[in-house]
Design a protein around this motif. Structure first.
Motif, PDB file in Angstrom:
ATOM      1  N   ASP A 207       0.831  -1.215   0.000  1.00  0.00           N
ATOM      2  CA  ASP A 207       0.000   0.000   0.000  1.00  0.00           C
ATOM      3  C   ASP A 207       0.865   1.265   0.000  1.00  0.00           C
ATOM      4  O   ASP A 207       0.501   2.267  -0.622  1.00  0.00           O
ATOM      5  N   SER A 208       1.980   1.228   0.701  1.00  0.00           N
ATOM      6  CA  SER A 208       2.882   2.395   0.705  1.00  0.00           C
ATOM      7  C   SER A 208       3.450   2.621  -0.693  1.00  0.00           C
ATOM      8  O   SER A 208       3.566   3.757  -1.151  1.00  0.00           O
ATOM      9  N   ALA A 209       3.783   1.505  -1.363  1.00  0.00           N
ATOM     10  CA  ALA A 209       4.388   1.613  -2.695  1.00  0.00           C
ATOM     11  C   ALA A 209       3.393   2.141  -3.729  1.00  0.00           C
ATOM     12  O   ALA A 209       3.778   2.845  -4.666  1.00  0.00           O
ATOM     13  N   THR A 210       2.102   1.809  -3.579  1.00  0.00           N
ATOM     14  CA  THR A 210       1.102   2.312  -4.540  1.00  0.00           C
ATOM     15  C   THR A 210       0.571   3.686  -4.113  1.00  0.00           C
ATOM     16  O   THR A 210      -0.186   4.310  -4.857  1.00  0.00           O
ATOM     17  N   MET A 211       0.912   4.103  -2.879  1.00  0.00           N
ATOM     18  CA  MET A 211       0.394   5.333  -2.248  1.00  0.00           C
ATOM     19  C   MET A 211      -1.053   5.158  -1.783  1.00  0.00           C
ATOM     20  O   MET A 211      -1.671   6.088  -1.295  1.00  0.00           O
ATOM     21  N   MET A 212      -1.588   3.922  -1.918  1.00  0.00           N
ATOM     22  CA  MET A 212      -2.917   3.684  -1.356  1.00  0.00           C
ATOM     23  C   MET A 212      -2.873   3.833   0.157  1.00  0.00           C
ATOM     24  O   MET A 212      -3.854   4.267   0.780  1.00  0.00           O
ATOM     25  N   ASN A 213      -1.721   3.483   0.767  1.00  0.00           N
ATOM     26  CA  ASN A 213      -1.638   3.635   2.227  1.00  0.00           C
ATOM     27  C   ASN A 213      -1.989   5.067   2.638  1.00  0.00           C
ATOM     28  O   ASN A 213      -2.753   5.292   3.574  1.00  0.00           O
ATOM     29  N   LYS A 214      -1.452   6.041   1.884  1.00  0.00           N
ATOM     30  CA  LYS A 214      -1.742   7.443   2.246  1.00  0.00           C
ATOM     31  C   LYS A 214      -3.205   7.763   1.972  1.00  0.00           C
ATOM     32  O   LYS A 214      -3.840   8.517   2.708  1.00  0.00           O
ATOM     33  N   GLY A 215      -3.743   7.166   0.917  1.00  0.00           N
ATOM     34  CA  GLY A 215      -5.161   7.370   0.614  1.00  0.00           C
ATOM     35  C   GLY A 215      -6.039   6.837   1.743  1.00  0.00           C
ATOM     36  O   GLY A 215      -6.979   7.512   2.188  1.00  0.00           O
TER      37      GLY A 215
END
Ligand SMILES: NC(=O)C1=CN([C@@H]2O[C@H](COP(=O)(O)OP(=O)(O)OC[C@H]3O[C@@H](n4cnc5c(N)ncnc54)[C@H](OP(=O)(O)O)[C@@H]3O)[C@@H](O)[C@H]2O)C=CC1
Ligand SMILES: CC(=O)[C@@H](O)[C@H](O)COP(=O)(O)O
Ligand SMILES: [Mn+2]
Length: 380
Positions: A207-215
């Protein structure tokens, strides 16, 4: 003595929560745990911490443990997690399970009057309205464990919500922060799992790599701090030293800093409003770090962040679809069934075809969650 029930005891956050309990035996006692399939770790936890109730994912594992620990109370499956979450003697529930499977136990624990220390962000993303409504109704504190939200929570102590201009979440950029989109076509699972700053479970690292974590964290912040999405922004900060910030109307910005160590926010949630010495005492030296870097977020490069803002603003069942599609797609990527960029494509497809249901109840959320996962799997 605070009595703790810990969901996801064998995971990254679970293990670090056990570190805190181990380091402060005078303050904390572990009374109940839930875990998935890692029986070796469960055995070690039972022997070291002597919890009174244990839940595992599968019936067969429950039976194995029952023969090994005949006097112990052991459950399994979704009802087992719920039993751990509402365990009578527990004062506080640390929810460190992975995924939206954490939703129902969280709601049950709130109804039972437990204080909730929440690491499990998928629960807040998929049904933040239900969790926050229940918390208000039962007068239960929801204490953030996620590092950004703990930072904001710490920055807000003694402040008034009316003075907040915006929350500023920091994002490391993940494993591929210095690569262009066209360089992501053939990246491997191994490369994606190599987070530059944090050692975490596999799903959140992807998730961090896709930036979904921030989402997911933007939606989490919306619910935890009751602020509109227009007042939640993200800045790239590759060092993960500033864990997040709050800007006030008078232009002051208050930030929380520290080494990338989840034991700090976990412990803060457990000791709040007090603090305790860190178990290892390792300190941040700004002089040694020298420079901190910040960069504007690029929504074309990190499309999942845009999906999350859009889903959060649309509301209703859209965040449930976002989360379920992401959970299913990331699991498929980790199993080597899809490529890294297909994660985004699958999520985008599910979001586009979904018709929003407003103000969904728990049953509707669980239905949409299941339908979305099935739909993603049918495309793989
Ligand atoms: N790791 C971190 O630093 C951070 C994590 N978070 C959030 O915390 C949560 C946990 O993350 P993390 O610790 O990294 O995850 P891990 O994958 O390391 O651990 C997940 C835990 O949940 C258990 N689990 C998984 N699926 C099930 C299931 N179906 N039923 C019962 N138990 C299950 C696992 O059991 P087992 O291993 O025994 O199979 C394990 O104990 C996530 O929501 C994440 O986003 C938030 C901030 C930071
Ligand atoms: C430790 C923690 O809270 C993670 O959610 C971390 O923030 C991941 O870092 P990035 O998502 O910024 O890469
Ligand atoms: Mn985080």
């Amino acid at each position: 003595m605070k009595k703790i029930s810990l969901l996801g005891a064998t995971g990254s956050i679970g293990i670090q929560t056990l570190d805190i309990i181990r380091g402060h035996r005078e303050a904390f006692q572990l009374v109940a745990i839930s875990a998935g399939r890692n029986l070796d770790s469960v055995r070690k936890i039972i022997i070291e911490f002597k919890p009174e109730f244990v839940s595992v994912q599968e019936k067969v594992d429950c039976e194995t443990l029952q023969t090994e620990f005949p006097g112990l109370s052991i459950g399994y499956g979704p009802s087992g997690i719920e039993e751990a979450a509402v365990y009578d003697k527990a004062d506080i529930l640390v929810n460190a399970v992975l995924g939206s499977v954490g939703l129902s136990p969280t709601l049950k624990a709130i109804q039972a009057g437990k204080t909730i220390a929440i690491a499990n962000k998928e629960t807040l993303v998929t049904a933040g309205h239900l969790v926050m409504e229940a918390a208000i109704q039962h007068n239960v504190p929801i204490l953030p464990v996620d590092s950004e939200h703990s930072a904001i929570f710490q920055a807000l102590q003694g402040e008034q919500a009316k003075n907040i201009e915006q929350l500023i979440l920091t994002a490391s950029g993940g494993s591929f922060r210095d690569r262009k989109r066209e360089e992501l076509k053939n990246v491997t699972v191994r490369e994606a799992l190599n987070h530059p700053n944090w050692s975490m479970g596999a799903k959140i690292t992807i998730d961090s790599a896709t930036m979904m974590n921030k989402g997911l964290e933007v939606i989490e912040a919306h619910w935890l701090f009751s602020l509109p999405y227009e007042k939640i922004s993200v800045v790239l900060h590759k060092e993960s030293i500033i864990h997040s910030m709050v800007e006030f109307h008078d232009t002051s910005i208050i930030a929380q800093l520290g080494t990338p160590d989840m034991r700090v926010p976990i412990q803060y949630a457990l000791t709040y409003p007090d603090r305790m010495p860190h178990p290892t005492g390792s300190r941040l030296s700004l002089a040694q770090i020298g420079k901190l870097h910040f960069r504007e977020m690029d929504f074309d490069r990190f499309r999942c962040l845009k999906f999350a803002y859009d889903a959060g603003m649309a509301g209703g069942t859209m965040p449930t679809v976002l989360n379920a599609a992401n959970e299913a797609a990331v699991a498929a990527f980790l199993e080597g069934k899809i490529t890294f960029l297909q994660i985004e494509d699958l999520i985008e497809r599910e979001l586009h075809k979904h018709t929003i249901i407003t103000n969904p109840d728990l049953e509707t959320i669980q239905e949409i969650d299941e339908q979305t996962r099935k739909s993603v799997l049918s495309l793989i």
